[in-house]
Design a protein around this motif. Structure first.
Motif, short mmCIF file in Angstrom:
data_model
loop_
_atom_site.label_atom_id
_atom_site.label_comp_id
_atom_site.label_asym_id
_atom_site.label_seq_id
_atom_site.Cartn_x
_atom_site.Cartn_y
_atom_site.Cartn_z
N ILE A 9 -3.91 5.17 -2.99
CA ILE A 9 -3.44 4.04 -2.19
C ILE A 9 -3.88 4.22 -0.75
O ILE A 9 -3.29 5.00 0.00
CB ILE A 9 -1.90 3.91 -2.25
N PRO A 10 -4.96 3.53 -0.31
CA PRO A 10 -5.34 3.58 1.11
C PRO A 10 -4.31 2.79 1.93
O PRO A 10 -3.88 1.71 1.52
CB PRO A 10 -6.70 2.87 1.14
N PHE A 11 -3.95 3.32 3.08
CA PHE A 11 -2.87 2.72 3.88
C PHE A 11 -3.26 2.67 5.34
O PHE A 11 -3.61 3.69 5.94
CB PHE A 11 -1.59 3.53 3.67
N TYR A 12 -3.21 1.46 5.92
CA TYR A 12 -3.45 1.33 7.35
C TYR A 12 -2.57 0.20 7.90
O TYR A 12 -2.83 -0.98 7.66
CB TYR A 12 -4.93 1.04 7.65
N ASN A 13 -1.51 0.59 8.59
CA ASN A 13 -0.62 -0.37 9.28
C ASN A 13 -0.19 -1.54 8.39
O ASN A 13 -0.23 -2.70 8.81
CB ASN A 13 -1.32 -0.93 10.54
N CYS A 14 0.22 -1.23 7.18
CA CYS A 14 0.57 -2.28 6.22
C CYS A 14 2.07 -2.34 5.97
O CYS A 14 2.66 -1.36 5.53
CB CYS A 14 -0.17 -2.05 4.91
N PRO A 15 2.70 -3.49 6.20
CA PRO A 15 4.14 -3.60 6.01
C PRO A 15 4.56 -3.60 4.54
O PRO A 15 5.75 -3.48 4.24
CB PRO A 15 4.48 -4.94 6.66
N TYR A 16 3.60 -3.74 3.63
CA TYR A 16 3.93 -3.81 2.19
C TYR A 16 3.78 -2.46 1.49
O TYR A 16 3.94 -2.39 0.27
CB TYR A 16 3.02 -4.82 1.50
N ILE A 17 3.48 -1.40 2.23
CA ILE A 17 3.18 -0.11 1.62
C ILE A 17 4.30 0.39 0.71
O ILE A 17 4.04 0.97 -0.36
CB ILE A 17 2.84 0.96 2.70
N GLU A 18 5.53 0.15 1.10
CA GLU A 18 6.66 0.64 0.31
C GLU A 18 6.68 0.02 -1.09
O GLU A 18 6.96 0.68 -2.09
CB GLU A 18 7.97 0.34 1.04
N GLN A 19 6.34 -1.28 -1.15
CA GLN A 19 6.32 -1.97 -2.45
C GLN A 19 5.19 -1.44 -3.34
O GLN A 19 5.35 -1.30 -4.55
CB GLN A 19 6.17 -3.47 -2.24
N PRO A 30 3.76 8.56 -18.01
CA PRO A 30 4.38 9.67 -17.28
C PRO A 30 3.44 10.55 -16.46
O PRO A 30 3.84 11.09 -15.43
CB PRO A 30 5.04 10.50 -18.40
N ASN A 31 2.19 10.69 -16.90
CA ASN A 31 1.31 11.68 -16.27
C ASN A 31 0.46 11.03 -15.17
O ASN A 31 -0.75 10.80 -15.33
CB ASN A 31 0.42 12.35 -17.32
N VAL A 32 1.12 10.74 -14.07
CA VAL A 32 0.49 10.04 -12.95
C VAL A 32 0.71 10.84 -11.67
O VAL A 32 1.79 11.40 -11.45
CB VAL A 32 1.10 8.62 -12.78
N GLU A 33 -0.33 10.92 -10.83
CA GLU A 33 -0.14 11.43 -9.47
C GLU A 33 -0.47 10.31 -8.50
O GLU A 33 -1.40 9.52 -8.73
CB GLU A 33 -0.99 12.67 -9.20
N ILE A 34 0.31 10.22 -7.42
CA ILE A 34 0.15 9.14 -6.44
C ILE A 34 -0.31 9.76 -5.12
O ILE A 34 0.38 10.61 -4.56
CB ILE A 34 1.46 8.37 -6.27
N ILE A 35 -1.47 9.30 -4.67
CA ILE A 35 -2.06 9.81 -3.43
C ILE A 35 -2.12 8.68 -2.42
O ILE A 35 -2.86 7.70 -2.61
CB ILE A 35 -3.47 10.37 -3.69
N VAL A 36 -1.34 8.80 -1.36
CA VAL A 36 -1.38 7.82 -0.27
C VAL A 36 -2.25 8.39 0.84
O VAL A 36 -1.98 9.48 1.35
CB VAL A 36 0.02 7.50 0.26
N VAL A 37 -3.30 7.67 1.19
CA VAL A 37 -4.21 8.12 2.25
C VAL A 37 -3.95 7.27 3.48
O VAL A 37 -4.28 6.09 3.53
CB VAL A 37 -5.68 8.01 1.82
N ASP A 38 -3.34 7.89 4.48
CA ASP A 38 -3.04 7.21 5.75
C ASP A 38 -4.29 7.24 6.62
O ASP A 38 -4.68 8.28 7.15
CB ASP A 38 -1.87 7.93 6.44
N ASP A 39 -4.90 6.07 6.77
CA ASP A 39 -6.17 5.96 7.48
C ASP A 39 -5.95 5.75 8.98
O ASP A 39 -6.46 4.81 9.59
CB ASP A 39 -6.98 4.80 6.88
#
Length: 237
Positions: A9-19, A30-39
């Motif tokens: 999940i690329p993230f840059y100043n987004c108000p919807y990131i939580e959703q 079940p076998n998922v990893e979540i990677i948030v990249v704060d750009d």
């Protein structure tokens, strides 16, 4: 053991990131990893504080979506990669349904149908994606534009190792460029006609704010791969 899927999940100043993050955490698979990249965000970072123990959070200097995606992919440990924009959402069965489809079809890459939602999360158009196409129809469509919504794509990591990652010189059409490279390499681009992603249209989205620059970049990508697509379309077996 079941295959691991990394959701980047690329993230840059987004108000919807939580959703977006919440939808990734709510996957039935079940076998998922979540990677948030704060750009290099300066806003809305606090929305992620309650999720820190359930996600991998990577920070970097601002460089654009392609750089963020590549950064996440390089740190991913999954056999399969899914891309979720910070203003979009996955439906709960997204990963399980698409992975099962890919395993059944021995697919290296696939995309799916999707719904449009508005800034409030209300569905405004169902099944907004493309209709199923033959390979030839898809190649012809690529000459005119991009029929593949990037956030519906799941790709086997080994294919990226073979084809290469997103072109970081392209701020807006890095996905269109990568799909061209995959098609020209002769890789089947499978389509699951099932709505598994909610794609948000809102006034702040990049495709609206940068429309002119995107048009120029699309034309440049089309010119770059024009001969390659032409060869595929006129290839005689």
């Amino acid at each position: 053991m079941s295959a691991k899927v990394s959701i980047v999940i690329p993230f840059y100043n987004c108000p919807y990131i939580e959703q977006a993050v919440s939808s990734a955490l709510n996957q039935t698979y079940p076998n998922v990893e979540i990677i948030v990249v704060d750009d290099g965000s300066t806003s809305y970072v606090e929305l992620l504080s309650s999720y820190q123990h359930r996600i991998y959070y990577l920070g970097k200097q601002n460089g654009g979506t392609a750089t963020a995606l590549n950064h996440g992919i390089r740190h991913a440990s999954g056999e399969y990669i899914a891309w979720l924009s910070s203003d979009d959402m996955f439906y709960p069965d997204k990963v399980s349904a698409q992975l099962e489809f890919m395993l059944r079809n021995k697919a290296l890459i696939s995309h799916t149908n999707f719904n449009y939602i508005d800034e409030n999360g209300a569905t405004v158009q169902y099944s907004a994606g493309t209709s199923p196409m033959t390979r030839r129809e898809m190649l012809l469509t690529f000459q005119r534009g991009n029929p593949v919504n990037g956030c519906t794509v799941m790709i086997k990591r080994s294919l990226l190792a073979r084809i290469g990652l997103f072109d970081e010189r392209l701020p807006y059409t890095h996905d269109y460029d990568l799909w061209h490279r995959i098609l020209i390499a002769g890789i089947p681009f499978h389509y699951l006609n099932q709505t598994l992603t909610a794609y948000r249209r809102h006034p702040g989205m990049g495709t609206i704010r940068h429309q002119g620059a995107i048009g120029q970049e699309i034309a440049a990508v089309q010119q770059r791969y024009k001969r390659g697509l032409h060869r595929l379309l006129h290839h005689r077996r």
